[in-house]
Design a protein around this motif. Structure first.
Motif, PDB file in Angstrom:
ATOM      1  N   ARG A 170       0.694  -1.115  -0.463  1.00 29.94           N
ATOM      2  CA  ARG A 170      -0.073  -0.244  -0.654  1.00 29.94           C
ATOM      3  C   ARG A 170       0.959   0.906  -0.056  1.00 29.94           C
ATOM      4  O   ARG A 170       0.577   1.959  -0.554  1.00 29.94           O
ATOM      5  N   MET A 171       1.464   0.923   0.689  1.00 33.90           N
ATOM      6  CA  MET A 171       2.938   2.446   0.888  1.00 33.90           C
ATOM      7  C   MET A 171       3.253   2.433  -1.145  1.00 33.90           C
ATOM      8  O   MET A 171       3.812   3.793  -0.722  1.00 33.90           O
ATOM      9  N   ARG A 172       3.784   1.752  -1.100  1.00 29.99           N
ATOM     10  CA  ARG A 172       4.195   1.637  -2.324  1.00 29.99           C
ATOM     11  C   ARG A 172       3.288   2.163  -3.750  1.00 29.99           C
ATOM     12  O   ARG A 172       3.626   2.910  -4.417  1.00 29.99           O
ATOM     13  N   THR A 173       2.263   1.530  -3.313  1.00 36.76           N
ATOM     14  CA  THR A 173       0.696   2.154  -4.414  1.00 36.76           C
ATOM     15  C   THR A 173       0.615   3.484  -4.061  1.00 36.76           C
ATOM     16  O   THR A 173       0.526   4.395  -5.206  1.00 36.76           O
ATOM     17  N   ALA A 174       0.911   3.893  -3.156  1.00 38.05           N
ATOM     18  CA  ALA A 174       0.737   5.539  -2.557  1.00 38.05           C
ATOM     19  C   ALA A 174       1.704   6.456  -3.224  1.00 38.05           C
ATOM     20  O   ALA A 174       2.275   7.572  -3.070  1.00 38.05           O
ATOM     21  N   GLY A 175       3.084   5.968  -3.834  1.00 36.16           N
ATOM     22  CA  GLY A 175       3.900   6.236  -4.581  1.00 36.16           C
ATOM     23  C   GLY A 175       5.361   6.745  -3.260  1.00 36.16           C
ATOM     24  O   GLY A 175       5.688   8.027  -3.804  1.00 36.16           O
ATOM     25  N   PHE A 176       5.278   6.278  -2.291  1.00 39.64           N
ATOM     26  CA  PHE A 176       6.663   6.367  -1.562  1.00 39.64           C
ATOM     27  C   PHE A 176       7.447   5.588  -1.944  1.00 39.64           C
ATOM     28  O   PHE A 176       7.028   4.527  -1.880  1.00 39.64           O
ATOM     29  N   ASP A 177       8.420   6.189  -2.556  1.00 42.66           N
ATOM     30  CA  ASP A 177      10.195   5.670  -2.692  1.00 42.66           C
ATOM     31  C   ASP A 177      11.145   5.280  -1.762  1.00 42.66           C
ATOM     32  O   ASP A 177      12.039   4.852  -1.717  1.00 42.66           O
ATOM     33  N   HIS A 178      10.518   5.726  -0.106  1.00 46.49           N
ATOM     34  CA  HIS A 178      11.503   5.848   0.817  1.00 46.49           C
ATOM     35  C   HIS A 178      12.368   4.637   1.011  1.00 46.49           C
ATOM     36  O   HIS A 178      10.904   3.769   1.133  1.00 46.49           O
ATOM     37  N   THR A 179      13.039   3.732   2.016  1.00 45.99           N
ATOM     38  CA  THR A 179      13.662   3.317   2.434  1.00 45.99           C
ATOM     39  C   THR A 179      12.143   2.451   3.885  1.00 45.99           C
ATOM     40  O   THR A 179      11.821   3.294   4.396  1.00 45.99           O
ATOM     41  N   LEU A 180      11.785   1.480   3.656  1.00 46.12           N
ATOM     42  CA  LEU A 180      10.907   1.357   4.857  1.00 46.12           C
ATOM     43  C   LEU A 180      11.466   0.679   5.488  1.00 46.12           C
ATOM     44  O   LEU A 180      12.173  -0.720   5.830  1.00 46.12           O
TER      45      LEU A 180
END
Length: 457
Positions: free
Chosen positions: A179-189
């Motif tokens: 979900r984080m990636r789909t929302a556009g987050f490219d940060h290291t998680l």
């Protein structure tokens, strides 16, 4: 970890003997704008390996204690893990989070932002699932966008207690990452383990490979919290060693020197982390309550009043001050003094006595600091009487020294031979202009300075 007494874990399973699935982790599936993970290691946006040496700060409960960021930096830390809340505790608004990021950057600290609302989900009243934490991060999307070089997102603190919940940690964590990636987050998680972060049932350990593979960016770091479950050297080295063998990124996202659920072996945690280039973040700067006040590193947020835990993690063996290296995204080489007093004084090497040839370059080597078994050095490259567009410096070690970390250069080694090339931003030098690069290296017995040569084009 919470600023109140952690529920005592009622059962400690034996260390599992089953082998972990081994995954060879290559380059991330999609290039990120900031930190990346490759072969189980974390790299900053300049491509330099980054090993966290940090402190947690309970910001959500102490939002006025902004001085803590500078005080934490003064310990030599390169990372601060910041406690945030979406409403279970005093909520942190978008403007507050933006200010936190600015404080981190001003103090040259990598910001690990964590949502604490998930702590003990399924067991503690008021806790929320990882899905709610993801909603919180999505609400901060505009604040976090563009901060990938400086911010790592710890999706949810200790997201599952000891009671079984549905979906499982593996399912919930995989969905949260996607979900984080789909929302556009490219940060290291960063993802915390279940069982109040201590994974004593080994769900994270045994499913980490599949969770990592489910991240389309292949840019997830696993975080284990080490308290009473990790009270022997064997448990610590077995757990962390399985991740290293599998090529999966692991950090000790929280740990202490004592706890209500047992006595963690902080000496092994710190020594094994240092020997294996594994990050660690201690809990916590100040403000603990509910019976775990001994986990404060300083009393009353006063850096002049360190506790025994603070003295141990900051200035003890394998502590923050002696092992932390600043992220190169802040514009220079790693900072922090390897020891309080170098065992040998820096011995600068004189600049060349003859000018570099036209369309050529010269290199001058100097030691910045030295300590038992290691040193930091700097090389200055100077263009000749004509501009150059690229340079390469080479030298041969006389005493078997080995480079362990470098910055502002692409450095390769074959045995005693070292070659250091410019990176994209420091190859073009005008006539007589200079650029510098640096590195950390190991040495044994002798540390004879090499005589570098420089070629240019």
């Amino acid at each position: 970890m919470r600023p109140r007494l952690l529920a005592v874990i009622t059962a400690l399973s034996a260390v599992a003997l089953a082998a972990m699935f081994v995954l060879t982790v290559g380059s991330p599936a999609r290039a990120a704008a900031g930190f990346t993970v490759t072969n189980g290691r974390l790299y900053d946006a300049n491509g330099t390996e980054f090993v966290m040496r940090g402190v947690s700060h309970a910001h959500t409960w102490y939002q006025s204690q902004t001085r803590a960021f500078g005080d934490i930096k003064a310990t030599g830390a390169n990372t601060v893990r910041v406690v945030l809340s979406g409403g279970r505790w005093p909520a942190n608004s978008a403007s507050d989070v933006a200010n936190v990021i600015n404080l981190c950057r001003q103090n040259r600290l990598i910001c690990v932002l964590e949502n604490h609302d998930t702590t003990g989900y399924g067991e503690q009243s008021g806790s929320v699932p990882l899905s709610t934490a993801v909603d919180y991060w999505i609400g901060l999307r505009d604040v976090l966008a563009g901060q990938e070089r400086y911010v790592i997102i710890n999706i949810g603190n200790e997201p599952v207690g000891n009671n079984a919940v549905s979906p499982t940690w593996t399912q919930a964590t995989t969905t949260a990452i996607q979900r984080m990636r789909t929302a556009g987050f490219d940060h290291t998680l960063m993802v915390d383990a279940p069982n109040w972060g201590q994974d004593w049932r080994f769900e994270m350990r045994d499913n980490a490979a599949s969770v990592f593979a489910a991240d389309p960016d292949r840019n997830t770091v696993f975080s284990i919290h080490m308290y009473g479950v990790f009270d022997t050297a064997a448990e610590i080295t077995d757990y962390l060693g399985r991740f290293r063998t599998a090529g999966l990124p692991i950090v000790v996202g929280e740990f202490g020197f004592n706890h209500s659920d047992g006595n963690p072996d902080e000496d092994t945690i710190m020594s094994y982390a240092q020997a294996n280039r594994i990050g660690y973040i201690g809990w916590s700067w100040s403000g603990n309550g509910g019976g775990v006040e001994y986990l404060d590193m300083v009393t009353g947020f006063d850096p002049t009043r360190p506790t025994s835990w603070g003295q141990r993690i900051i200035d003890g063996a394998n502590g923050i001050r002696s092992t932390s290296r600043e992220a190169t995204v802040f514009g220079g080489g790693p900072t922090g003094t390897p020891t309080a007093t170098p065992t040998t004084q820096p011995t600068p090497t004189a600049q060349p006595t003859t000018p570099p040839p036209a369309r050529g370059c010269a290199a001058a080597y100097k030691v910045i600091g030295s300590w038992p078994g290691g040193f930091q050095a700097e090389v200055t490259v100077t263009a000749g009487s004509a501009a150059i567009s690229a340079w390469t410096v080479g030298w041969t070690w006389a005493n078997g020294q080995r480079v362990t970390q470098s910055w502002n250069t692409t450095l390769t080694a074959s045995g005693n031979a070292v070659s250091a090339r410019n990176v994209g931003y420091n190859g073009n030098l005008g006539a007589g202009a200079s650029a510098t690069f640096g590195f950390l290296a190991s040495w044994t017995g002798s540390n004879t300075a090499p005589s570098p040569t420089c070629t240019a084009s």
